[in-house]
Every structure is written in structure tokens, then in C-alpha cells.
Motif scaffolding. Structure first.
Motif, PDB file in Angstrom:
ATOM      1  N   SER A 162     -50.411  -5.500 -18.241  1.00 54.33           N
ATOM      2  CA  SER A 162     -49.809  -6.338 -19.400  1.00 54.33           C
ATOM      3  C   SER A 162     -50.090  -8.144 -18.796  1.00 54.33           C
ATOM      4  N   LEU A 163     -50.141  -8.945 -19.781  1.00 57.20           N
ATOM      5  CA  LEU A 163     -50.981 -10.432 -19.907  1.00 57.20           C
ATOM      6  C   LEU A 163     -49.984 -10.934 -19.569  1.00 57.20           C
ATOM      7  N   ILE A 164     -49.259 -12.234 -18.723  1.00 53.02           N
ATOM      8  CA  ILE A 164     -47.880 -12.645 -18.471  1.00 53.02           C
ATOM      9  C   ILE A 164     -47.894 -13.583 -18.890  1.00 53.02           C
ATOM     10  N   SER A 165     -47.588 -14.512 -19.364  1.00 51.82           N
ATOM     11  CA  SER A 165     -48.272 -16.275 -19.519  1.00 51.82           C
ATOM     12  C   SER A 165     -46.348 -16.601 -19.034  1.00 51.82           C
ATOM     13  N   SER A 166     -46.147 -17.267 -18.371  1.00 51.73           N
ATOM     14  CA  SER A 166     -44.978 -18.302 -17.731  1.00 51.73           C
ATOM     15  C   SER A 166     -44.713 -19.596 -18.026  1.00 51.73           C
ATOM     16  N   SER A 167     -43.514 -20.294 -17.713  1.00 49.88           N
ATOM     17  CA  SER A 167     -43.613 -22.053 -18.204  1.00 49.88           C
ATOM     18  C   SER A 167     -43.854 -22.153 -16.785  1.00 49.88           C
ATOM     19  N   LYS A 168     -43.578 -23.134 -16.046  1.00 47.81           N
ATOM     20  CA  LYS A 168     -43.537 -23.792 -14.244  1.00 47.81           C
ATOM     21  C   LYS A 168     -42.189 -23.721 -13.790  1.00 47.81           C
ATOM     22  N   ASN A 169     -41.906 -22.914 -13.011  1.00 44.96           N
ATOM     23  CA  ASN A 169     -41.056 -23.044 -12.395  1.00 44.96           C
ATOM     24  C   ASN A 169     -39.917 -22.144 -12.418  1.00 44.96           C
ATOM     25  N   SER A 170     -40.438 -20.850 -14.184  1.00 43.63           N
ATOM     26  CA  SER A 170     -40.075 -19.897 -14.190  1.00 43.63           C
ATOM     27  C   SER A 170     -39.960 -18.826 -13.343  1.00 43.63           C
ATOM     28  N   ILE A 171     -38.737 -18.157 -13.345  1.00 47.78           N
ATOM     29  CA  ILE A 171     -38.192 -16.944 -13.030  1.00 47.78           C
ATOM     30  C   ILE A 171     -38.611 -15.691 -13.772  1.00 47.78           C
ATOM     31  N   ARG A 172     -39.510 -14.919 -12.876  1.00 48.61           N
ATOM     32  CA  ARG A 172     -39.659 -13.176 -14.195  1.00 48.61           C
ATOM     33  C   ARG A 172     -38.811 -12.435 -12.977  1.00 48.61           C
ATOM     34  N   SER A 173     -38.867 -11.289 -13.662  1.00 48.65           N
ATOM     35  CA  SER A 173     -38.157 -10.022 -13.446  1.00 48.65           C
ATOM     36  C   SER A 173     -36.875 -10.184 -12.524  1.00 48.65           C
ATOM     37  N   ASN A 174     -36.282 -10.530 -11.291  1.00 50.11           N
ATOM     38  CA  ASN A 174     -35.093 -10.436 -10.904  1.00 50.11           C
ATOM     39  C   ASN A 174     -34.709  -8.455 -11.273  1.00 50.11           C
ATOM     40  N   HIS A 175     -35.374  -7.766 -11.064  1.00 48.67           N
ATOM     41  CA  HIS A 175     -35.158  -6.678 -10.952  1.00 48.67           C
ATOM     42  C   HIS A 175     -36.135  -5.788  -9.970  1.00 48.67           C
ATOM     43  N   TYR A 176     -36.006  -4.160  -9.078  1.00 43.57           N
ATOM     44  CA  TYR A 176     -36.723  -3.283  -8.946  1.00 43.57           C
ATOM     45  C   TYR A 176     -36.889  -2.078  -9.604  1.00 43.57           C
ATOM     46  N   HIS A 177     -38.026  -1.618  -9.056  1.00 44.59           N
ATOM     47  CA  HIS A 177     -38.348   0.157  -9.370  1.00 44.59           C
ATOM     48  C   HIS A 177     -38.252   0.787  -8.147  1.00 44.59           C
ATOM     49  N   LEU A 178     -37.844   1.655  -7.912  1.00 44.01           N
ATOM     50  CA  LEU A 178     -38.040   2.413  -7.405  1.00 44.01           C
ATOM     51  C   LEU A 178     -39.047   3.809  -7.147  1.00 44.01           C
ATOM     52  N   THR A 179     -39.486   3.740  -7.702  1.00 47.07           N
ATOM     53  CA  THR A 179     -41.213   4.740  -8.404  1.00 47.07           C
ATOM     54  C   THR A 179     -41.914   4.429  -8.692  1.00 47.07           C
ATOM     55  N   ASP A 180     -41.999   3.398  -9.018  1.00 47.09           N
ATOM     56  CA  ASP A 180     -43.919   2.607  -8.791  1.00 47.09           C
ATOM     57  C   ASP A 180     -44.057   1.566  -8.494  1.00 47.09           C
ATOM     58  N   TRP A 181     -45.055   0.773  -8.741  1.00 49.13           N
ATOM     59  CA  TRP A 181     -45.677  -0.199  -7.787  1.00 49.13           C
ATOM     60  C   TRP A 181     -46.441  -1.442  -8.363  1.00 49.13           C
ATOM     61  N   HIS A 182     -46.704  -3.035  -8.560  1.00 52.41           N
ATOM     62  CA  HIS A 182     -46.704  -3.231  -9.702  1.00 52.41           C
ATOM     63  C   HIS A 182     -48.344  -4.493  -8.114  1.00 52.41           C
ATOM     64  N   TYR A 183     -49.071  -4.306  -9.368  1.00 51.67           N
ATOM     65  CA  TYR A 183     -50.542  -5.040  -8.711  1.00 51.67           C
ATOM     66  C   TYR A 183     -50.308  -6.392  -9.660  1.00 51.67           C
ATOM     67  N   ILE A 184     -50.954  -7.363  -9.312  1.00 50.94           N
ATOM     68  CA  ILE A 184     -50.891  -8.587  -9.674  1.00 50.94           C
ATOM     69  C   ILE A 184     -52.146  -9.766  -9.503  1.00 50.94           C
ATOM     70  N   TYR A 185     -52.557  -9.672 -10.435  1.00 56.04           N
ATOM     71  CA  TYR A 185     -54.273 -10.389 -11.003  1.00 56.04           C
ATOM     72  C   TYR A 185     -53.664 -11.637 -11.747  1.00 56.04           C
ATOM     73  N   ILE A 186     -53.984 -12.620 -10.287  1.00 55.97           N
ATOM     74  CA  ILE A 186     -53.462 -14.511 -11.116  1.00 55.97           C
ATOM     75  C   ILE A 186     -54.679 -15.277 -11.910  1.00 55.97           C
ATOM     76  N   ILE A 187     -54.660 -15.494 -13.124  1.00 56.99           N
ATOM     77  CA  ILE A 187     -55.566 -15.577 -13.680  1.00 56.99           C
ATOM     78  C   ILE A 187     -56.366 -17.541 -13.754  1.00 56.99           C
ATOM     79  N   ASN A 188     -54.840 -18.240 -13.725  1.00 59.90           N
ATOM     80  CA  ASN A 188     -54.108 -19.394 -13.500  1.00 59.90           C
ATOM     81  C   ASN A 188     -52.998 -19.811 -12.593  1.00 59.90           C
ATOM     82  N   GLY A 189     -52.883 -20.390 -11.795  1.00 60.13           N
ATOM     83  CA  GLY A 189     -52.006 -20.969 -11.547  1.00 60.13           C
ATOM     84  C   GLY A 189     -51.024 -20.348 -10.198  1.00 60.13           C
TER      85      GLY A 189
END
Length: 73
Positions: free
Chosen positions: A34-61
Motif C-alpha cells: 500500500s501507498l499511504i499519504s497522511s496529513s501532518k500529526n495524523s494518528i493511523r492504525s491503532n490496531h494489531y495483527h496476530l499473524t502478520d508483519w508490516h514493512y515500512i518504507y518512508i518516501i518523505n517525512g
């Protein structure tokens, strides 16, 4: 909650010719990218996963990532 330091990926797989450069940033089996764009000071997610992982690549910010182990000791 624990605050984990960044885990940087070595971008050593580079393919270069007169057209430009391709750098491999993720080479693993995946069900979603996924490609995610967020507004400044936004809170995202606030949840959990029991069986998977997240990889994060920051383009800007920047971001803060917090996690908590769900294992009982």
C-alpha cells in the motif's frame, strides 16, 4: 509501549543502465502493498495483527511507531 529504533534496509541490489536505476526495496512474498499519504500529526492504525508483519518504507517525512508484545511471560 516500547519505542523501537529504525531498522534501515541496505539498498545493495541496484540495476543501472542508461535509462536509470532500479533499487530493490522489498523482495519477499506479500499479500498487500500500500501507498499511504497522511496529513501532518495524523494518528493511523491503532490496531494489531496476530499473524502478520508490516514493512515500512518512508518516501518523505517521518513517523513514530510504537508496538507492544502480546506474548504472556
Amino acid at each position: 509501549m516500547n519505542k523501537k529504533k529504525s531498522c534501515l534496509i541496505n539498498l545493495n541490489q541496484v540495476f543501472k543502465d542508461k535509462r536509470g536505476i532500479i533499487k530493490i526495496i522489498f523482495n519477499n512474498k506479500s499479500n498487500n502493498v500500500s501507498l499511504i499519504s497522511s496529513s501532518k500529526n495524523s494518528i493511523r492504525s491503532n490496531h494489531y495483527h496476530l499473524t502478520d508483519w508490516h514493512y515500512i518504507y518512508i518516501i518523505n517525512g517521518e513517523f513514530e511507531y510504537y508496538y507492544k508484545s502480546l506474548k504472556k511471560y
